[in-house]
Design a protein around this motif. Structure first.
Motif: not given
Length: 243
Positions: A20-22, A156-161, A168-169, A186-188
């Motif tokens: 799903i993420l990719y 490198l991007v240290p953090e994102d959503v 929401a990963f 993430f939460s499902v």
């Protein structure tokens, strides 16, 4: 919280959430790369290709559609179960550990899309290249398509959503002890999940050391899927052709 004693890639790549993420990966770009690569290598018509760490088989399926006899192997049982739906007389999929030799020899062995450098045991990286060597016939070529670690670390991007299919990963990235690490949470359905991707940030010089130890010869290096020249500070990919 999902925990596993297996190597991180054995559980994460087998998870439906990985796919799903990719899911938005560029298939047109992947097909262009396969066309460029097979033309450059001048592989024989109907030539045999081993797609090492093939995932759900997107490269394998395309390579087979343009006339190659393809075997795709991967550690993920779920991915191979999906890929097997596309099998035919010249397209086969099998669960296999890439640091062990496969039972046949090929005109080319492709290890694509940064499917290398996952192992906790450093020796397994060398074993994988030795296995590739053993799976090449007399005229065969090995190809490793890796990230350009120097470029990735510099950008490198240290953090994102990233939100995909309503999930929401949360992604956190860092460099530690030579590894590029991404923590994904993430939460499902009110259940919390966390996974980690951990890839050794090999440089070209470090690959050259591995190739020397394995007794293979680096023939060419490219920096993108159009097979453009490799530049250590600005190329996104590190594509190495050896035999």
């Amino acid at each position: 919280m999902i925990k596993s004693k297996k190597e991180w890639f054995a559980s994460w790549f087998d998870s439906p959430f990985y796919h799903i993420l990719y899911k938005d990966r560029d298939y047109a770009e992947a097909q262009l790369f396969m066309d460029n690569l097979t033309n450059y290598l001048n592989l024989p018509e109907g030539g045999k290709i081993l797609d090492l760490a093939c995932g759900k088989g997107r490269h394998s399926i395309y390579l087979n559609s343009v006339g190659f006899d393809v075997t795709g192997v991967d550690l993920s049982e779920n991915s191979i179960a999906h890929a097997k739906k596309f099998e035919n007389e010249t397209l086969h999929f099998e669960v296999h550990d890439m640091c062990k030799p496969y039972s046949q020899q090929f005109d080319a062995v492709f290890n694509l899309f940064t499917s290398f450098g996952y192992f906790k045991n450093e020796e397994d990286n060398l074993k994988t290249i030795e296995a590739i060597k053993s799976n090449l016939n007399e005229y065969g070529f090995g190809v490793i398509d890796f990230m350009n670690s120097e470029y990735v670390i510099d950008n490198l991007v240290p953090e994102d959503v990233k939100v995909v299919d309503g999930i929401a990963f949360h992604q956190k990235r860092r460099v530690q002890d030579g590894y590029i690490i991404k923590d994904i949470s993430f939460s499902v359905d009110d259940e919390d999940y966390s996974f980690q991707e951990r890839v050794r940030g090999f440089t070209l010089a470090e690959f050259e050391e591995l190739f020397e130890k394995a007794g293979v010869y680096l023939l060419d290096v490219f920096g993108d899927y159009k097979l453009g020249k490799f530049h250590a500070n600005k190329s996104e990919r590190l594509i190495m052709i050896f035999k």
